[in-house]
Scaffold this motif. Sequence first.
Motif, PDB file in Angstrom:
ATOM      1  N   LEU A  42       0.847  -1.183   0.000  1.00  0.00           N
ATOM      2  CA  LEU A  42       0.000   0.000   0.000  1.00  0.00           C
ATOM      3  C   LEU A  42       0.885   1.237   0.000  1.00  0.00           C
ATOM      4  CD1 LEU A  42      -2.542  -1.146   2.740  1.00  0.00           C
ATOM      5  CD2 LEU A  42      -2.850  -1.271   0.264  1.00  0.00           C
ATOM      6  N   LEU A  43       0.283   2.408  -0.141  1.00  0.00           N
ATOM      7  CA  LEU A  43       1.047   3.648  -0.057  1.00  0.00           C
ATOM      8  C   LEU A  43       0.128   4.750   0.425  1.00  0.00           C
ATOM      9  CD1 LEU A  43       1.612   5.326  -3.528  1.00  0.00           C
ATOM     10  CD2 LEU A  43      -0.107   3.572  -3.137  1.00  0.00           C
ATOM     11  N   THR A  44       0.733   5.894   0.749  1.00  0.00           N
ATOM     12  CA  THR A  44      -0.026   7.055   1.186  1.00  0.00           C
ATOM     13  C   THR A  44       0.392   8.245   0.332  1.00  0.00           C
ATOM     14  OG1 THR A  44      -0.653   8.365   3.125  1.00  0.00           O
ATOM     15  CG2 THR A  44       1.649   7.658   2.993  1.00  0.00           C
ATOM     16  N   GLY A  45       0.020   9.456   0.751  1.00  0.00           N
ATOM     17  CA  GLY A  45       0.336  10.630  -0.045  1.00  0.00           C
ATOM     18  C   GLY A  45       1.626  11.302   0.385  1.00  0.00           C
ATOM     19  N   SER A  46       1.868  12.506  -0.139  1.00  0.00           N
ATOM     20  CA  SER A  46       3.003  13.358   0.189  1.00  0.00           C
ATOM     21  C   SER A  46       4.328  12.662  -0.132  1.00  0.00           C
ATOM     22  CB  SER A  46       2.931  13.782   1.657  1.00  0.00           C
ATOM     23  OG  SER A  46       3.799  14.862   1.912  1.00  0.00           O
ATOM     24  N   ASN A 143       3.919  19.151   2.185  1.00  0.00           N
ATOM     25  CA  ASN A 143       3.176  20.123   2.970  1.00  0.00           C
ATOM     26  C   ASN A 143       3.933  21.437   3.080  1.00  0.00           C
ATOM     27  OD1 ASN A 143       2.481  21.060   6.182  1.00  0.00           O
ATOM     28  ND2 ASN A 143       0.786  20.700   4.776  1.00  0.00           N
ATOM     29  N   ILE A 144       5.243  21.372   3.259  1.00  0.00           N
ATOM     30  CA  ILE A 144       6.062  22.578   3.323  1.00  0.00           C
ATOM     31  C   ILE A 144       6.039  23.296   1.980  1.00  0.00           C
ATOM     32  CG2 ILE A 144       8.414  23.457   3.614  1.00  0.00           C
ATOM     33  CD1 ILE A 144       8.872  21.209   5.624  1.00  0.00           C
ATOM     34  N   LEU A 145       6.161  22.535   0.887  1.00  0.00           N
ATOM     35  CA  LEU A 145       6.095  23.124  -0.446  1.00  0.00           C
ATOM     36  C   LEU A 145       4.747  23.799  -0.668  1.00  0.00           C
ATOM     37  CD1 LEU A 145       7.176  23.544  -3.327  1.00  0.00           C
ATOM     38  CD2 LEU A 145       6.277  21.276  -3.895  1.00  0.00           C
ATOM     39  N   ALA A 146       3.671  23.151  -0.251  1.00  0.00           N
ATOM     40  CA  ALA A 146       2.338  23.714  -0.426  1.00  0.00           C
ATOM     41  C   ALA A 146       2.194  25.027   0.329  1.00  0.00           C
ATOM     42  CB  ALA A 146       1.280  22.703   0.034  1.00  0.00           C
ATOM     43  N   LEU A 147       2.696  25.076   1.567  1.00  0.00           N
ATOM     44  CA  LEU A 147       2.635  26.305   2.355  1.00  0.00           C
ATOM     45  C   LEU A 147       3.483  27.407   1.726  1.00  0.00           C
ATOM     46  CD1 LEU A 147       2.836  24.824   5.964  1.00  0.00           C
ATOM     47  CD2 LEU A 147       0.840  25.854   4.867  1.00  0.00           C
ATOM     48  N   TYR A 148       4.631  27.030   1.191  1.00  0.00           N
ATOM     49  CA  TYR A 148       5.513  28.002   0.537  1.00  0.00           C
ATOM     50  C   TYR A 148       4.833  28.590  -0.707  1.00  0.00           C
ATOM     51  CZ  TYR A 148       9.572  29.978  -1.851  1.00  0.00           C
ATOM     52  OH  TYR A 148      10.434  30.829  -2.496  1.00  0.00           O
ATOM     53  N   LEU A 149       4.231  27.747  -1.532  1.00  0.00           N
ATOM     54  CA  LEU A 149       3.558  28.224  -2.748  1.00  0.00           C
ATOM     55  C   LEU A 149       2.361  29.099  -2.408  1.00  0.00           C
ATOM     56  CD1 LEU A 149       3.674  24.986  -4.952  1.00  0.00           C
ATOM     57  CD2 LEU A 149       5.032  27.075  -5.223  1.00  0.00           C
ATOM     58  N   GLN A 150       1.679  28.773  -1.315  1.00  0.00           N
ATOM     59  CA  GLN A 150       0.556  29.606  -0.891  1.00  0.00           C
ATOM     60  C   GLN A 150       1.025  30.980  -0.453  1.00  0.00           C
ATOM     61  OE1 GLN A 150      -3.039  28.195   1.437  1.00  0.00           O
ATOM     62  NE2 GLN A 150      -1.917  29.200   3.089  1.00  0.00           N
ATOM     63  N   ALA A 151       2.124  31.018   0.318  1.00  0.00           N
ATOM     64  CA  ALA A 151       2.617  32.286   0.843  1.00  0.00           C
ATOM     65  C   ALA A 151       3.226  33.171  -0.239  1.00  0.00           C
ATOM     66  CB  ALA A 151       3.655  32.018   1.937  1.00  0.00           C
ATOM     67  N   HIS A 152       3.913  32.575  -1.215  1.00  0.00           N
ATOM     68  CA  HIS A 152       4.665  33.360  -2.192  1.00  0.00           C
ATOM     69  C   HIS A 152       4.006  33.465  -3.560  1.00  0.00           C
ATOM     70  CE1 HIS A 152       8.301  33.861   0.304  1.00  0.00           C
ATOM     71  NE2 HIS A 152       7.950  32.693   0.813  1.00  0.00           N
ATOM     72  N   HIS A 153       3.080  32.574  -3.867  1.00  0.00           N
ATOM     73  CA  HIS A 153       2.478  32.591  -5.199  1.00  0.00           C
ATOM     74  C   HIS A 153       0.949  32.549  -5.168  1.00  0.00           C
ATOM     75  CE1 HIS A 153       6.424  32.119  -7.072  1.00  0.00           C
ATOM     76  NE2 HIS A 153       6.670  31.190  -6.171  1.00  0.00           N
ATOM     77  N   GLY A 154       0.377  32.568  -3.973  1.00  0.00           N
ATOM     78  CA  GLY A 154      -1.068  32.652  -3.849  1.00  0.00           C
ATOM     79  C   GLY A 154      -1.826  31.378  -4.162  1.00  0.00           C
ATOM     80  N   GLN A 161      -1.673  20.343  -2.170  1.00  0.00           N
ATOM     81  CA  GLN A 161      -1.468  19.047  -1.516  1.00  0.00           C
ATOM     82  C   GLN A 161      -2.369  17.975  -2.126  1.00  0.00           C
ATOM     83  OE1 GLN A 161       0.470  18.668   1.729  1.00  0.00           O
ATOM     84  NE2 GLN A 161       0.364  16.525   1.162  1.00  0.00           N
ATOM     85  N   LEU A 162      -3.633  18.319  -2.331  1.00  0.00           N
ATOM     86  CA  LEU A 162      -4.590  17.364  -2.888  1.00  0.00           C
ATOM     87  C   LEU A 162      -4.195  16.965  -4.306  1.00  0.00           C
ATOM     88  CD1 LEU A 162      -7.276  15.845  -2.543  1.00  0.00           C
ATOM     89  CD2 LEU A 162      -8.435  17.872  -3.452  1.00  0.00           C
ATOM     90  N   GLY A 163      -3.762  17.945  -5.107  1.00  0.00           N
ATOM     91  CA  GLY A 163      -3.371  17.665  -6.482  1.00  0.00           C
ATOM     92  C   GLY A 163      -2.165  16.739  -6.566  1.00  0.00           C
ATOM     93  N   ILE A 164      -1.164  16.997  -5.730  1.00  0.00           N
ATOM     94  CA  ILE A 164       0.039  16.166  -5.742  1.00  0.00           C
ATOM     95  C   ILE A 164      -0.269  14.757  -5.247  1.00  0.00           C
ATOM     96  CG2 ILE A 164       2.337  15.860  -4.738  1.00  0.00           C
ATOM     97  CD1 ILE A 164       2.608  18.909  -4.750  1.00  0.00           C
TER      98      ILE A 164
END
Length: 208
Positions: A42-46, A143-154, A161-164
Motif C-alpha cells: 500500500l502507499l499514502t500521499g506526500s 506540505n512545506i512546499l504547499a505552504l511556501y507556494l501559498q505564501a509566495h504565489h497565492g 497538496q490534494l493535487g500532488i
Amino acid sequence: MDPQELPTDRFHVHHLYEDIMAMLVGTLFVALGVTLYTQALLLTGSTAGMAFLLQYATGWRFGVWFFLINLPFYYLAVKRMGWSFTLRTFIAIGLVSLFSELTGKWISIESLNPLYASLMGGSLIGIGMLVLFRHRTSLGGINILALYLQAHHGLRAGYVQLGIDGLIMLAALLVLPADRVGLSVLGAVALNLIIALNHKPGRYMGVS
C-alpha cells in the motif's frame, strides 16, 4: 500571532525530555504504520507516498527514499518555518527512515489482511504525525512546499497538496494493482480523519 503572546493557561510549555519522548513515540508509530503498508503493498500521499512508489518501482528500501526525497525541502522549511522547526523535522525524518528499516527486523508478520493494514496503518501514521505536530515537528515534504507556494504565489495549500497526492495515487496504478491503490485511498482517509478530528486550532497549544 506569536505563541508567547498567548495567555499562559492556553498552552503547555514542553520540556526537553517531553520533546524527546514525543519524537521517539511519534516516529515509532509512523514507522510501524509504514511497515504494515510495505507488507501489504500500500502507499499514502506526500513524500511518504513518493517513497513508497519508488520503493515498489526500484526495490530500494522506503527509509532510503524517504530520507533522500525530503532533502530539497529543508531549504523551504528554513525560509517558511525557521531553523528550530527544520532541525526537529530533520531529526524526525531521520528517525522514521531508521525505524522503518528496523521495524521489519524487530517484528515478523506472517499474515496481514490488506483492509486491516490500510485502516490500521493509516491510523498509526496519523497518530504518529499528531504527536509530532503537537511538539512543533513535521515529516517535511509536500506540505512545506504547499505552504511556501501559498505564501509566495497565492496557490491554495490544500489544493496543491490534494493535487500532488492525486498524482501520486494515479502513478501508483502503474506499479500496483488497482485494489491496492483503492485501499491506499481508504487508508489516507483514515490518516487525515485522525489529524482533522484531533488537531484543531485552539484545542492544544504546545511550546518548546
